[in-house]
Each structure stands twice: as C-alpha cells, then as structure tokens.
Scaffold this motif. Structure first.
Motif, PDB file in Angstrom:
ATOM      1  N   UNK A   1      34.753 -22.191  35.513  1.00 50.12           N
ATOM      2  CA  UNK A   1      35.162 -22.986  34.354  1.00 50.12           C
ATOM      3  C   UNK A   1      34.894 -22.292  33.019  1.00 50.12           C
ATOM      4  N   UNK A   2      33.665 -21.809  32.822  1.00 47.96           N
ATOM      5  CA  UNK A   2      33.281 -21.295  31.502  1.00 47.96           C
ATOM      6  C   UNK A   2      32.802 -19.848  31.484  1.00 47.96           C
ATOM      7  N   UNK A   3      32.701 -19.204  32.637  1.00 42.80           N
ATOM      8  CA  UNK A   3      32.227 -17.830  32.733  1.00 42.80           C
ATOM      9  C   UNK A   3      30.808 -17.682  32.179  1.00 42.80           C
ATOM     10  N   UNK A   4      29.984 -18.689  32.467  1.00 46.10           N
ATOM     11  CA  UNK A   4      28.597 -18.616  32.008  1.00 46.10           C
ATOM     12  C   UNK A   4      27.595 -18.870  33.131  1.00 46.10           C
ATOM     13  N   UNK A   5      28.051 -19.297  34.301  1.00 52.21           N
ATOM     14  CA  UNK A   5      27.139 -19.561  35.427  1.00 52.21           C
ATOM     15  C   UNK A   5      27.602 -18.821  36.682  1.00 52.21           C
TER      16      UNK A   5
ATOM     17  N   UNK B   1      34.956  -7.869  37.552  1.00 50.91           N
ATOM     18  CA  UNK B   1      34.777  -8.537  36.261  1.00 50.91           C
ATOM     19  C   UNK B   1      34.750 -10.042  36.496  1.00 50.91           C
ATOM     20  N   UNK B   2      34.545 -10.796  35.422  1.00 58.64           N
ATOM     21  CA  UNK B   2      34.564 -12.255  35.524  1.00 58.64           C
ATOM     22  C   UNK B   2      35.188 -12.838  34.263  1.00 58.64           C
ATOM     23  N   UNK B   3      35.626 -14.103  34.395  1.00 57.88           N
ATOM     24  CA  UNK B   3      36.274 -14.771  33.266  1.00 57.88           C
ATOM     25  C   UNK B   3      36.272 -16.283  33.468  1.00 57.88           C
ATOM     26  N   UNK B   4      36.559 -16.987  32.378  1.00 56.45           N
ATOM     27  CA  UNK B   4      36.663 -18.451  32.393  1.00 56.45           C
ATOM     28  C   UNK B   4      38.117 -18.878  32.471  1.00 56.45           C
ATOM     29  N   UNK B   5      38.341 -20.042  33.063  1.00 56.68           N
ATOM     30  CA  UNK B   5      39.695 -20.592  33.109  1.00 56.68           C
ATOM     31  C   UNK B   5      39.827 -21.892  32.329  1.00 56.68           C
ATOM     32  N   UNK B   6      38.723 -22.439  31.840  1.00 57.92           N
ATOM     33  CA  UNK B   6      38.792 -23.735  31.185  1.00 57.92           C
ATOM     34  C   UNK B   6      38.165 -23.748  29.794  1.00 57.92           C
TER      35      UNK B   6
ATOM     36  N   UNK C   1      35.866 -20.578  42.477  1.00 56.52           N
ATOM     37  CA  UNK C   1      34.838 -21.374  43.127  1.00 56.52           C
ATOM     38  C   UNK C   1      35.396 -22.640  43.771  1.00 56.52           C
ATOM     39  N   UNK C   2      36.481 -23.154  43.203  1.00 54.91           N
ATOM     40  CA  UNK C   2      37.109 -24.377  43.708  1.00 54.91           C
ATOM     41  C   UNK C   2      38.616 -24.261  43.549  1.00 54.91           C
ATOM     42  N   UNK C   3      39.334 -25.139  44.200  1.00 58.74           N
ATOM     43  CA  UNK C   3      40.789 -25.163  44.042  1.00 58.74           C
ATOM     44  C   UNK C   3      41.164 -25.498  42.599  1.00 58.74           C
ATOM     45  N   UNK C   4      40.294 -26.217  41.891  1.00 50.64           N
ATOM     46  CA  UNK C   4      40.551 -26.556  40.489  1.00 50.64           C
ATOM     47  C   UNK C   4      40.604 -25.314  39.626  1.00 50.64           C
ATOM     48  N   UNK C   5      39.839 -24.294  39.970  1.00 48.32           N
ATOM     49  CA  UNK C   5      39.913 -23.049  39.215  1.00 48.32           C
ATOM     50  C   UNK C   5      41.311 -22.450  39.293  1.00 48.32           C
ATOM     51  N   UNK C   6      41.896 -22.497  40.484  1.00 47.69           N
ATOM     52  CA  UNK C   6      43.252 -21.979  40.638  1.00 47.69           C
ATOM     53  C   UNK C   6      44.245 -22.787  39.801  1.00 47.69           C
ATOM     54  N   UNK C   7      44.093 -24.099  39.812  1.00 50.35           N
ATOM     55  CA  UNK C   7      45.017 -24.960  39.087  1.00 50.35           C
ATOM     56  C   UNK C   7      44.942 -24.742  37.579  1.00 50.35           C
ATOM     57  N   UNK C   8      43.852 -24.181  37.103  1.00 56.91           N
ATOM     58  CA  UNK C   8      43.708 -23.866  35.676  1.00 56.91           C
ATOM     59  C   UNK C   8      44.291 -22.506  35.314  1.00 56.91           C
TER      60      UNK C   8
END
Length: 155
Positions: free
Chosen positions: A8-12, A39-44, A92-99
């Motif tokens: 969600x936020x690329x912080x955890x 690498x890593x990133x946020x989607x929300x 981490x979740x299907x919601x990440x994909x949907x974002x």
C-alpha cells in the motif's frame, strides 16, 4: 529478472521484502545470478519514510540503521519506471494488484503464490499496535522469501 515488491505505502511490507531478499541472495549465488535488481514501491499512498516498526523489524534482522534509512518510498505515479521495467511485480494481496494500472496486471503475482503456488493474503501490519503481531507478519514474509530463494536455487 527484475523484481518489484509492492504494498500500500512502501513503508512496511514491500521494503522489508526488498531488503530481506537482497540479504538472502547474498548466501545463494545460484539464485542471485537470476536476479538483476530488486526494488519496492507503493500502489496506494505516497509516503515519505519507512515506518518505525519496519525499521525495528529490519534491525531485528541485522540491518544497519543507515542502510534502513536509505530507503526512500516510491509511488506508482511518481516512479513509473520501476513498474515499466519490472519483469515481475510481487504484491501482498489481490488488492495490491487491483491498485496497479491495468497494463501491469500481467506482471503481478502475490508473494504467497510466488513462494508456494497458492494464494494467501499477507495482512498490512501498519495498524497493528502490538510489536509481536507486527513481527509475525514480517516472519511470514521472510518465510515466503526463503521458499522463493530455494525455488530459484532449484530451477
């Protein structure tokens, strides 16, 4: 292979996965030879710094504070190049994909599916008040990453 971890936020969760996979690959040269970058990133939510509990979880794994503090959260709309270049986007979740923008859905896989072949959502520890509960989520992620590295070693 270029791997992008998202949450969600690329912080955890996603920076934890980024750091842990890099560390695990240090002891697995066969698996490491298959990875070009991680690498890593946020989607929300665009954020400014790694979460204090994520810092503690990474320190618990032996990471240096300066290395942890070097993490600058990335966000899909500001760091589009990461999403474009990634061969695989691990959420981490299907919601990440949907974002994600629709054009990146074909690159998406959940971390549980990547490691075990079965989907299981990894909860967002952001709102967990108890540090032990937070660590439990991070331990789940670490276990998935260990399984994934083992798979890479065997392929």
């Amino acid at each position: 292979m270029k791997i992008l971890f998202i949450c969600s936020s690329n912080i955890c969760r996603s920076p934890y996965c980024e750091y842990m996979l890099k560390k695990l690959l240090e002891e697995h040269p066969v698996a490491a030879s298959k990875i070009e970058w991680i690498k890593s990133a946020a989607v929300l939510n665009p954020s400014r710094q790694i979460h204090p509990k994520a810092r503690l979880a990474l320190k618990r794994e032996g990471f240096d504070e300066k290395y942890i503090d070097s993490h600058v959260p990335a966000f899909k709309w500001f760091d589009r190049q990461r999403f474009k270049e990634a061969d695989i986007i691990v959420g981490m979740t299907v919601w990440n994909m949907l974002c994600l923008p629709l054009k990146y859905w074909r690159k998406y896989v959940s971390i549980s599916t990547l490691a075990t072949g079965r989907y299981k959502s990894v909860p967002d520890p952001y709102l967990m008040k108890d540090m032990e509960d937070y660590y439990k989520v991070m331990d789940i992620l670490k276990a998935y990453l260990i399984k994934y590295v083992d798979k890479l070693d065997k392929e």
